[in-house]
Each structure stands twice: as C-alpha cells, then as structure tokens.
Design an enzyme around this catalytic site. Structure first.
Site, PDB file in Angstrom:
ATOM      1  N   THR A   1       4.219   1.884   2.311  1.00 17.88           N
ATOM      2  CA  THR A   1       5.507   2.106   1.655  1.00 17.88           C
ATOM      3  C   THR A   1       6.248   3.255   2.318  1.00 17.88           C
ATOM      4  O   THR A   1       7.423   3.131   2.695  1.00 17.88           O
ATOM      5  CB  THR A   1       5.309   2.395   0.163  1.00 17.88           C
ATOM      6  OG1 THR A   1       4.763   1.233  -0.474  1.00 17.88           O
ATOM      7  CG2 THR A   1       6.626   2.756  -0.512  1.00 17.88           C
ATOM      8  N   ALA A   2       5.568   4.398   2.468  1.00 19.97           N
ATOM      9  CA  ALA A   2       6.222   5.571   3.047  1.00 19.97           C
ATOM     10  C   ALA A   2       6.624   5.334   4.498  1.00 19.97           C
ATOM     11  O   ALA A   2       7.761   5.634   4.900  1.00 19.97           O
ATOM     12  CB  ALA A   2       5.294   6.779   2.936  1.00 19.97           C
TER      13      ALA A   2
ATOM     14  N   GLY B   1       0.826  -1.187   0.000  1.00 18.48           N
ATOM     15  CA  GLY B   1       0.000   0.000   0.000  1.00 18.48           C
ATOM     16  C   GLY B   1       0.869   1.248   0.000  1.00 18.48           C
ATOM     17  O   GLY B   1       2.051   1.212   0.360  1.00 18.48           O
ATOM     18  N   CYS B   2       0.285   2.371  -0.389  1.00 18.97           N
ATOM     19  CA  CYS B   2       1.065   3.607  -0.493  1.00 18.97           C
ATOM     20  C   CYS B   2       1.504   4.124   0.878  1.00 18.97           C
ATOM     21  O   CYS B   2       2.675   4.466   1.076  1.00 18.97           O
ATOM     22  CB  CYS B   2       0.294   4.662  -1.270  1.00 18.97           C
ATOM     23  SG  CYS B   2      -1.401   4.936  -0.714  1.00 18.97           S
ATOM     24  N   TYR B   3       0.585   4.169   1.839  1.00 19.05           N
ATOM     25  CA  TYR B   3       0.989   4.585   3.187  1.00 19.05           C
ATOM     26  C   TYR B   3       2.022   3.620   3.778  1.00 19.05           C
ATOM     27  O   TYR B   3       3.039   4.066   4.336  1.00 19.05           O
ATOM     28  CB  TYR B   3      -0.225   4.658   4.109  1.00 19.05           C
ATOM     29  CG  TYR B   3      -1.054   5.908   4.013  1.00 19.05           C
ATOM     30  CD1 TYR B   3      -0.494   7.180   4.190  1.00 19.05           C
ATOM     31  CD2 TYR B   3      -2.427   5.835   3.776  1.00 19.05           C
ATOM     32  CE1 TYR B   3      -1.269   8.329   4.133  1.00 19.05           C
ATOM     33  CE2 TYR B   3      -3.213   6.980   3.711  1.00 19.05           C
ATOM     34  CZ  TYR B   3      -2.634   8.227   3.892  1.00 19.05           C
ATOM     35  OH  TYR B   3      -3.410   9.358   3.834  1.00 19.05           O
TER      36      TYR B   3
END
Length: 348
Positions: A154-155, A150-152
C-alpha cells in the site's frame, strides 16, 4: 437496516482495528466477532480499548456463524482464508486482509508462499493509478470478493504509481527501503519482537528480495506502468508499534523534469480523500497518520543523480489493513467511500 459485518480473527491486531472502525461506522452494524484459540473470551479481555463492545464474546470461526452477514472481514494468517471464503455464499461480500487472493501470477505465489495458490480477487486499493487511466476502485463497486493489499505494498504503491502511470519515472531501477512498526508482524509472541529487543534499535529483515510483499509490489507497479517493473525491496523494523515509512527511488524518465514529476503526483491525488500530496518541503511522518485511513506522500527530484524520491507514510493497521477493508466494503455495498473512516491522526 444497516449492513451487518462479521470480523474473523478479531483477537489479532488487524481484527481489533477492524472492530474499532466498524463499531464507529455510521452505516454499519457489528455482527459476529470470531477467533481461534481465543474463542469464548470477552473482546474486552483482549482489546481493552474497545470499550463499547467489551462484553461481546468471541465465537468459533465457522461458516455457520458467518452466514447471514452482509460482509465478512477475514483477518487471518496467510493460507487460512481461501477455504473459509469458499464456504460462504456468493452474495456475501468477503474482504480478505491476508495475502491469499492478491497475486494474479500463481508462479509468483508459489515462489514466496508455502500453500497452494487460491486464485485472484479484485484488488482492494481504490487509489491505484493504472496505465490506462483507470483507478483500482473501478473494479470494487458491487464486488463480493476483494483482496485487501498488504501494508508495505500500500505505502510503496501509493508513493510510486503516479509517476509510473504518467511515464515520468523509469520502471527498470526501482529501490525501496521501508520501516514498519512491530504490529505488522502480528500479535503472536516472537522473541525478536520483545520490547527489550526492539527498543532503541532498528534492524533489517527479509533482505535480498525474499520478503513476501515483493511480488505484490511489482504486480501493482507493473499495472501502473503498463510494462514490467522490478523492485529492490528492503524492509526494516522500527521501535514503534504502528506505522510504515516507505522511501522509494527510481530513475527519472528521459525528458521529464521536476515540474512534470510534481504535476503527475498532484493530478493523481487531487481528488483522493485518503491520499494527500504534502506541500513542497513538508515530509510524511508516521506519527501524523496514527489511527487514520490516510497516506501522506511527498515527491522530489534529486537532479544530481537523476532520480525521483517518493516517500509515503501510513498506519499499517488502518490504511494498511483494516481501514482499507472498510473502505472496500463501503465501495462494494454502495456506501459513501469516506463513511466511518477517520483522516485525522492522533498526536503526540
């Protein structure tokens, strides 16, 4: 002959970004692009910026259309990938940008999602620093089923994993507040994402530990620490179309200091092409990673409260989704990991 790549869900934001990257890739060929309700329309009607493939017609999403491709990128809503993937040949590389195959714990899936757990695939975050000294990429070479993070997650993972793997931050009290652009919610029409609602405003959502990315973040950080990690995660919506800025804090481990903290992050990312630890005093900005498959990271120690502060910026559609999918395809097919993936952003 170049490997042929199909993109499923190509009419959405993540699917469109995948088409952009595959089209520009020197070693890949764009094959079928498919959609649901938009099948039969020209790609250029939906994504006018994709000029080189504007006349390509979106096809129906069926296994028959996808069979024969070397790899398939699934850019579908959660809960829609498993059945389609099961109908594809075992030798086809299937990269799922949805959440269906990310979580190893079926109970965690059941607590946050409303469809049956579809099983677990190798996790597509090559840079993930693990407690045993390995990296996430070790499981991806030659893999034929890969779950894109997921994008969150990943960060947040790229911001914190080096400190947990090195033992310089404690796993018990991790707090994350992250801001995302509106494209993270997909392309469907939603009243709270209208320009009039978003412009000039920031707003929290998924508050109180209920956001679906919470168990994935904890899973990743637990793998990095080699011990259970719990996270207080609060996402916020920012008035921008793309980007995530994750501000993460954790208690510094006993005996660690600012030099040890800096050393852990520097060592973790010294040879990573898509994660950069910024020079001391410089801070990540979402505008600097726009369109790039790149995470910018900074870390400092707040000595007054004994906490480490790690900040990461990514483009949620590139490094956070479609870029990660292409990076994983490169690894799975034995191509250079950096091939076709930009690390230079667009400004202003």
């Amino acid at each position: 002959m170049s490997p042929r790549i199909a993109v499923v869900g190509a009419s959405g934001y993540a699917g469109g970004e995948a088409v952009r990257l595959v089209t520009a890739h020197p070693d890949l060929e764009l094959g079928a692009v498919t959609a649901g309700g938009n099948a039969g329309r020209r790609l250029g009607e939906i994504h006018p910026h994709l000029r080189a493939v504007a006349d390509v017609v979106l096809e129906e999403t069926t296994p028959e259309v996808l069979v024969g491709h070397d790899a398939v990128i699934l850019a579908l809503p959660h809960g829609h990938s498993a059945a389609l993937a099961a109908a594809l040949p075992d030798e086809t590389v299937v990269v799922d940008c949805g959440a269906d195959h990310r979580l190893a714990d079926a109970a965690a899936w059941d607590a946050f999602y409303d469809t049956p757990h579809a099983g677990t695939w190798p996790y597509g975050l090559p840079e993930l620093a693990l407690a045993d000294g390995a990296r996430g990429r070790d499981a991806l070479a030659g893999a034929t089923r890969i779950a894109v993070p997921g994008c969150y997650p990943t960060a947040v993972t790229l911001a914190l994993a080096p400190g947990l793997a090195a033992g310089v931050i404690a796993p018990e009290d991790v707090v994350v507040v992250a801001a995302s652009g509106t494209s993270g919610a997909g392309k469907g029409l939603k009243p709270h994402l209208l320009g009039a609602e978003v412009m000039g405003a920031m707003s929290p959502y998924g508050v109180g530990g209920v956001h679906r990315h919470t168990p994935e973040i904890e899973q990743n950080l637990t793998r990095a620490a080699g011990a259970p990690v719990t996270v207080s995660f609060t996402p916020t919506l920012a008035p921008m179309s793309r980007g995530i800025l994750a501000t993460c804090t954790a208690r510094i481990a006993p005996g660690a200091d600012a030099a040890a903290v800096r050393k852990a992050w520097a060592a973790a990312y010294a040879d990573e092409p898509f994660v950069e630890l910024l020079p001391e005093g410089a801070w990540p900005r979402t505008s600097d990673v726009l369109g790039a498959n790149l995470a910018l990271v900074q870390v400092v120690v707040d000595d007054r409260v004994g906490r480490v502060v790690a900040v990461a910026a990514i483009d949620n559609l590139t490094k956070g989704t479609a870029g990660a999918a292409v990076q994983c395809i490169n690894l799975a097919l034995g191509l250079p990991e950096r091939a076709g993936l930009p690390t230079i952003g667009v400004a202003p």
